[in-house]
Design an enzyme around this catalytic site. Structure first.
Site, short mmCIF file in Angstrom:
data_model
loop_
_atom_site.label_atom_id
_atom_site.label_comp_id
_atom_site.label_asym_id
_atom_site.label_seq_id
_atom_site.Cartn_x
_atom_site.Cartn_y
_atom_site.Cartn_z
CG ASP A 291 12.43 15.46 -13.01
OD1 ASP A 291 12.11 16.69 -13.54
OD2 ASP A 291 11.89 14.56 -13.53
CG ASP B 35 5.50 11.36 -13.56
OD1 ASP B 35 5.44 12.58 -14.15
OD2 ASP B 35 6.55 10.85 -13.26
CG LEU C 163 3.71 1.72 -15.23
CD1 LEU C 163 2.58 1.27 -14.30
CD2 LEU C 163 4.81 2.74 -14.17
CD GLU D 164 3.27 12.97 -17.77
OE1 GLU D 164 3.86 13.93 -18.30
OE2 GLU D 164 3.79 12.23 -17.16
CG ASP E 59 6.82 18.78 -17.89
OD1 ASP E 59 7.62 18.77 -17.03
OD2 ASP E 59 6.10 17.71 -17.70
C1 GLC Z 1 6.35 13.78 -16.18
C2 GLC Z 1 6.49 15.17 -15.38
C3 GLC Z 1 8.08 15.79 -15.72
C4 GLC Z 1 9.11 14.80 -15.25
C5 GLC Z 1 8.90 13.28 -15.80
C6 GLC Z 1 9.66 12.55 -15.48
O1 GLC Z 1 6.62 13.83 -17.61
O2 GLC Z 1 5.90 16.02 -16.02
O3 GLC Z 1 8.03 17.14 -15.11
O4 GLC Z 1 10.37 15.39 -15.55
O5 GLC Z 1 7.66 12.93 -15.80
O6 GLC Z 1 9.39 12.03 -13.95
#
Ligand code: GLC
Ligand code: CA
Length: 572
Positions: free
Chosen positions: A74, A215, A220, A257, A323
């Site tokens: 990933d 991220d 969580l 995020e 993404d």
């Molecule tokens: C966030 C990242 C993405 C990743 C996901 C899982 O959304 O931006 O790229 O695949 O987390 O870690």
């Protein structure tokens, strides 16, 4: 209209604790940028050699996507060791060297803190799956014998995953994962996990990292009968993280995020005691909608739905990233519209989004590219640029997953776009050779030599933004002219007011703005410094061409203006 109140806010000054309020963030993955040892993969030594480029572009902060040891299923968000650097990118010492060099160049550095999950190759998971129930390692992850548990949680990677649970034959139980099935979620009900992550935070902040992007932070904690997103326990942990870093460090930043609606996203600021920044996800697709509809309504509407945020916080705003262009925070109707106008080709679609870069999304239309950056650079929030978008790089929707927007940076018309001297077959991804976006034409070197290039336009607009602290830190006030093809608003900080007027239409427009609170002020074009007629106690007419000429370039219908007058005029 009310005269804007003058509040004494914290504004970002050099060394300020709120530096992120005026940050201009450049996002890149280390592997994509520059390959110094010619093995086909970008590395820290390569990035070091490009710091001058970033400095000249005018950005203030570099956000590095994950560079830790990882099986890279990933793109590095599947971390196998939180304390090291993936050997393809260099060593910890290379990272330190880069960090110091960035700081010496006056650039700040944001790295990734992936709290929610690890790779299944992480030693913690390897221990956990082998531990018998009751052994402390077992509790590092979320295990269950019942894959129906937490069934109200949605599946995020819906194109690849069918469940948030995967059976592990070694453990003889199911483990919980909100993303790929090779990314088990950590168990935040376990105090040991909570403490272990504090150590990770300290490791990178002690080294001097300025900010951490958190991220996938809404996921969580899990609770039965909920969506398992944005739970109070998740916020409580983030507030502990914040308290921890505030006690130890003065000027570090947490960026959440949280791909959520505005009401849920603002919760990540807490009362100014949680994250310093959060991405404004919902505004992003609405900017594209406004552009295509030639109507300011989508932008105005989402800003109306956006609560105000604590004074020591800031939104992070962006047009594209690594993404897919996510369409999770839109209605179904809006999603259909976005797919119809921006992703007719089904290969361009992924999960609930569009895997394209900015320039191809906008049909490589220079005027639209300028217009959309005009919006990005003036809206409330700190803008983030995705590497390569400053030269209008293209994408490759034939590559899998989101790889089409992660191809090598195009530096020149040389071999491998000047990114690497390696055998082209050994590059981590092929360079772009699409006839329209071929690296021989779209690259930094070519654009450096042409003052009319997009790269030079970007440098200029970034420089203009930096001249006006009101754009980063100022109050935002939307104007409501009757012509809805025009988006107009003011940004005010202390004695500085910037008026931004944007023609969303392809055609000339006339608009009358209610600028009465500024009667007596003289607008001055921020691009060319030409003066406009003095503002009177009546509606202020402006005509906007589709191609307004400025001293620099064809500037598509964006006319930021600033009054040069002093504070006493607030009394007028
Ligand atoms: C966030 C990242 C993405 C990743 C996901 C899982 O959304 O931006 O790229 O695949 O987390 O870690
Ligand atoms: Ca390399």
């Amino acid at each position: 209209m009310q005269i804007p109140t003058i509040e004494t806010k914290e504004v970002a000054k050099p060394g300020s604790t709120v530096w992120f309020k005026e940050a201009l963030i450049y996002q890149l993955h280390i592997k994509t940028f520059c390959d110094a040892n010619n093995d086909g993969i970008g590395d820290f030594q390569g990035l070091l050699s490009k710091l001058d480029y970033l400095k000249n572009l005018g950005v203030s902060t570099i956000w590095l996507l994950p560079f830790y040891p990882s099986p890279l299923k990933d793109d590095g968000y599947d971390i196998a060791d939180c304390y090291n650097v993936h050997p393809s990118y260099g060593t910890l010492d290379d990272f330190r060297q880069f960090l110091d060099a960035a700081h010496n160049a006056g650039l700040r550095v944001i790295t990734e803190l992936v709290l929610n999950h690890t790779s299944d190759q992480h030693i913690w998971f390897q221990r956990s799956r082998r531990a018998v129930p009751g052994d402390p390692w077992r509790d590092y992850y979320v295990w269950s014998n019942d894959p129906q548990k937490y069934s109200e949680a949605r599946i995020i990677f819906k194109d690849t995953e069918v469940s948030n649970w995967t059976f592990d034959p070694v453990a003889g139980a199911y483990f919980w994962h909100r993303f790929y099935s090779h990314q088990p979620d950590l168990n935040y009900d376990n105090p040991e996990v909570r403490a272990a992550m504090f150590n990770v935070v300290d490791f990178w902040l002690d080294m001097g990292v300025d900010g951490l992007r958190l991220d996938a932070v809404p996921y969580l904690v899990e609770r039965e009968g909920t969506s398992c997103e944005n739970l109070p326990e998740t916020h409580a942990y983030l507030q502990e993280v914040r308290e921890h870093i505030d006690q130890k460090y003065q000027d570090r930043m947490l960026l959440a995020e949280a791909n959520q609606w505005p009401d849920d996203a603002v919760a990540y600021f807490g009362k100014g005691n949680e994250c310093h920044m959060a991405f404004h996800f919902p505004i992003m697709p609405r900017i594209y909608m406004s552009l295509h509809m030639e109507d300011r309504y989508p932008i105005v509407d989402i800003l109306d739905q956006t609560p105000s945020i604590p004074d020591n916080c800031q939104w992070a705003i962006f047009l594209r990233n690594h993404d897919e262009l996510t369409l999770e925070m839109v209605t179904e109707e809006e999603r259909d519209y976005m797919y119809r106008v921006y992703a007719r080709d089904s290969r361009a679609r992924l999960n609930l989004g569009i895997r394209r870069r900015l320039a191809p999304l906008l049909n490589n239309n220079r005027k639209k590219l300028e217009l959309i950056h005009g919006i990005l650079f003036s809206m409330p929030g700190s803008p983030i640029l995705y590497y390569g978008d400053e030269i209008g790089m293209g994408d490759n929707i034939y590559l899998g997953d989101r790889n089409g927007v992660r191809t090598p940076m195009q530096w020149s018309a040389d071999k491998n776009a000047g990114f690497s001297r390696a055998n082209p077959h050994s590059l981590y991804l092929p360079v772009n050779i699409d006839p329209e976006f071929h690296y021989e034409a779209i690259n930094v070197e070519v654009q450096e030599t042409n003052l009319s290039s997009f790269l030079w336009w970007m440098r200029r607009i970034i420089a203009i933004r930096k001249r006006f602290p009101a754009i980063g830190s100022g109050d935002f006030q939307m104007l409501a002219p009757t012509n809805n093809k025009v988006l107009a608003f003011t940004r005010t900080y202390e004695t500085q007011t910037v008026l931004i007027v944007i023609n969303l239409s392809r055609f000339s427009q006339a608009v009358e703005l209610d600028l009465k609170p500024w009667a007596g002020w003289t607008p001055e074009d921020a691009f060319g410094h030409s003066r406009f007629p003095v503002i009177k106690d009546t509606l202020y007419p402006i005509t906007l061409g589709p191609n307004i000429r400025t001293r620099f370039n064809q500037l598509h219908a964006t006319v930021p203006m600033v009054s040069q007058q002093g504070a006493q005029h607030y009394q007028c």
